[in-house]
Design a protein around this motif. Structure first.
Motif, mmCIF file in Angstrom:
data_model
loop_
_atom_site.group_PDB
_atom_site.id
_atom_site.type_symbol
_atom_site.label_atom_id
_atom_site.label_comp_id
_atom_site.label_asym_id
_atom_site.label_seq_id
_atom_site.Cartn_x
_atom_site.Cartn_y
_atom_site.Cartn_z
ATOM 1 N N UNK A 59 0.865 -1.182 0.000
ATOM 2 C CA UNK A 59 0.000 0.000 0.000
ATOM 3 C C UNK A 59 0.897 1.226 0.000
ATOM 4 N N UNK A 60 0.824 2.010 -1.071
ATOM 5 C CA UNK A 60 1.672 3.187 -1.207
ATOM 6 C C UNK A 60 0.903 4.435 -0.798
ATOM 7 N N UNK A 61 1.635 5.421 -0.299
ATOM 8 C CA UNK A 61 1.032 6.690 0.094
ATOM 9 C C UNK A 61 0.932 7.584 -1.133
ATOM 10 N N UNK A 62 -0.288 8.010 -1.461
ATOM 11 C CA UNK A 62 -0.488 8.826 -2.655
ATOM 12 C C UNK A 62 -0.608 10.309 -2.336
ATOM 13 N N UNK A 63 -1.333 10.660 -1.290
ATOM 14 C CA UNK A 63 -1.551 12.089 -1.024
ATOM 15 C C UNK A 63 -1.980 12.303 0.426
ATOM 16 N N UNK A 64 -1.025 12.615 1.332
ATOM 17 C CA UNK A 64 -1.423 12.953 2.706
ATOM 18 C C UNK A 64 -1.984 14.363 2.774
ATOM 19 N N UNK A 65 -2.958 14.577 3.650
ATOM 20 C CA UNK A 65 -3.549 15.896 3.833
ATOM 21 C C UNK A 65 -4.037 16.058 5.255
ATOM 22 N N UNK A 66 -4.068 17.279 5.752
ATOM 23 C CA UNK A 66 -4.493 17.526 7.124
ATOM 24 C C UNK A 66 -6.010 17.504 7.245
ATOM 25 N N UNK A 67 -6.483 17.079 8.407
ATOM 26 C CA UNK A 67 -7.901 17.061 8.752
ATOM 27 C C UNK A 67 -8.032 17.732 10.117
ATOM 28 N N UNK A 68 -7.985 19.064 10.115
ATOM 29 C CA UNK A 68 -7.981 19.785 11.372
ATOM 30 C C UNK A 68 -6.589 19.805 11.973
ATOM 31 N N UNK A 69 -6.441 20.363 13.182
ATOM 32 C CA UNK A 69 -5.110 20.533 13.777
ATOM 33 C C UNK A 69 -4.414 19.231 14.141
ATOM 34 N N UNK A 123 -5.632 15.938 12.952
ATOM 35 C CA UNK A 123 -6.112 14.833 12.131
ATOM 36 C C UNK A 123 -5.359 14.773 10.818
ATOM 37 N N UNK A 124 -5.351 13.585 10.219
ATOM 38 C CA UNK A 124 -4.647 13.388 8.956
ATOM 39 C C UNK A 124 -5.475 12.475 8.065
ATOM 40 N N UNK A 125 -5.570 12.841 6.811
ATOM 41 C CA UNK A 125 -6.171 11.985 5.790
ATOM 42 C C UNK A 125 -5.042 11.433 4.934
ATOM 43 N N UNK A 126 -4.963 10.115 4.825
ATOM 44 C CA UNK A 126 -3.947 9.472 3.998
ATOM 45 C C UNK A 126 -4.634 8.759 2.843
ATOM 46 N N UNK A 127 -4.396 9.240 1.643
ATOM 47 C CA UNK A 127 -4.851 8.525 0.453
ATOM 48 C C UNK A 127 -3.782 7.510 0.087
ATOM 49 N N UNK A 128 -4.220 6.271 -0.148
ATOM 50 C CA UNK A 128 -3.256 5.216 -0.446
ATOM 51 C C UNK A 128 -3.686 4.475 -1.714
ATOM 52 N N UNK A 129 -2.733 3.774 -2.315
ATOM 53 C CA UNK A 129 -3.004 3.063 -3.566
ATOM 54 C C UNK A 129 -2.333 1.697 -3.543
#
Length: 266
Positions: free
Chosen positions: A62-72, A74-80
């Motif tokens: 599972x590769x990391x495609x696009x990490x992004x913040x979710x509030x102070x 939190x983190x959203x990790x898009x994976x592929x």
């Protein structure tokens, strides 16, 4: 473990972050298509790596495609879904289909406030490199979700396979996330404290059992560090680089082992 080397797992001197994360949301996406020219280069790099180390396998990852913040916090990790072969594109200048590693690491502390480090064995892609126990995340099968519980299971399994130290996944607390300048994301978990003597005993039993089966352990040595200075004294490849280990050790020492992620949801 990243079979094609350590660069995707390192925190480079600039553009890298060690985040205080209390919750993670994982979203599956698609890996970018590989153009024919890049595929040729990717296959060549993989074939050369296998010639150098026949133990490598092009397994699912599972590769990391696009990490992004979710509030102070939190983190959203898009994976592929992809395979280890794809990581070879990091060595191709101008490649458009690169993806970065998604991995889990475990902070295994002792009652004295030191963290267990392992040295990668000669049979691995980065012999002599010191790191936290951990490894790449595999994509789920049979429709199972890739979520924080799955990451905890991955971390607990890697810790057991590399050091012989066994914890229930639920015992591992989310501690933070290391975002590398090259796009990698490492989810860090904090394990319950264990005496250094017990950890050495478990590691010795594991390595003896592996060699009795004719297999070389992934780690050939362990050590315990409680400061950046102690970490630097270990030496080995990358000992003087600004990678994730220095910031992790410093933050752990400053926080006396507090688990930031345990304060929030999961």
């Amino acid at each position: 473990m990243d079979p094609l080397g350590a660069c995707g797992r390192d925190l480079a001197p600039s553009g890298a972050q060690l985040l205080d994360v209390h919750r993670i949301h994982l979203v599956e996406g698609a890996a970018p298509p590989v153009p024919p020219g890049e595929r040729t280069a990717m296959d060549r790099i993989w074939d050369e790596a296998v010639l150098a180390n026949p133990l490598l396998f092009d397994g699912p990852v599972a590769a990391c495609a696009a990490p992004g913040r979710d509030g102070p916090h939190g983190l959203v990790l898009t994976w592929a879904r992809t395979t280890y072969r794809r990581y070879g594109l990091r060595r191709v200048p101008g490649a458009t289909a690169c993806v970065a590693p998604l991995y889990t690491d475990v902070l295994q502390p002792t009652p004295g406030g030191r963290l267990l480090m392992g040295r990668m064995a000669a049979s691995t892609a980065a012999p002599g490199r010191w790191q936290l126990p951990g490894g790449a995340v595999e994509p789920p099968v049979d429709g199972a979700p890739l979520d924080l519980a799955a990451l905890r299971r991955n971390a607990a399994r890697e810790l057991a396979e590399e050091t012989g130290v066994v914890h229930l996944p639920a015992e591992l607390a989310l501690w933070g996330v290391a975002l590398g300048a090259y796009g990698s994301a490492g989810v860090l978990f904090l394990a319950p404290r264990r005496p250094a003597a017990l950890l050495r005993e478990r590691f010795a039993a594991l390595t003896a059992a592996e060699r009795a089966r004719g297999r070389e352990p992934e780690l050939d040595r362990i050590a315990f560090v409680g400061s950046r200075a102690a970490l630097a004294r270990l030496g080995g490849p990358g000992a003087d680089r600004a990678d994730c280990l220095g910031p992790v050790v410093a933050r752990y020492a400053a926080g006396a082992g507090v688990s930031p992620g345990s304060r929030g949801g999961g």
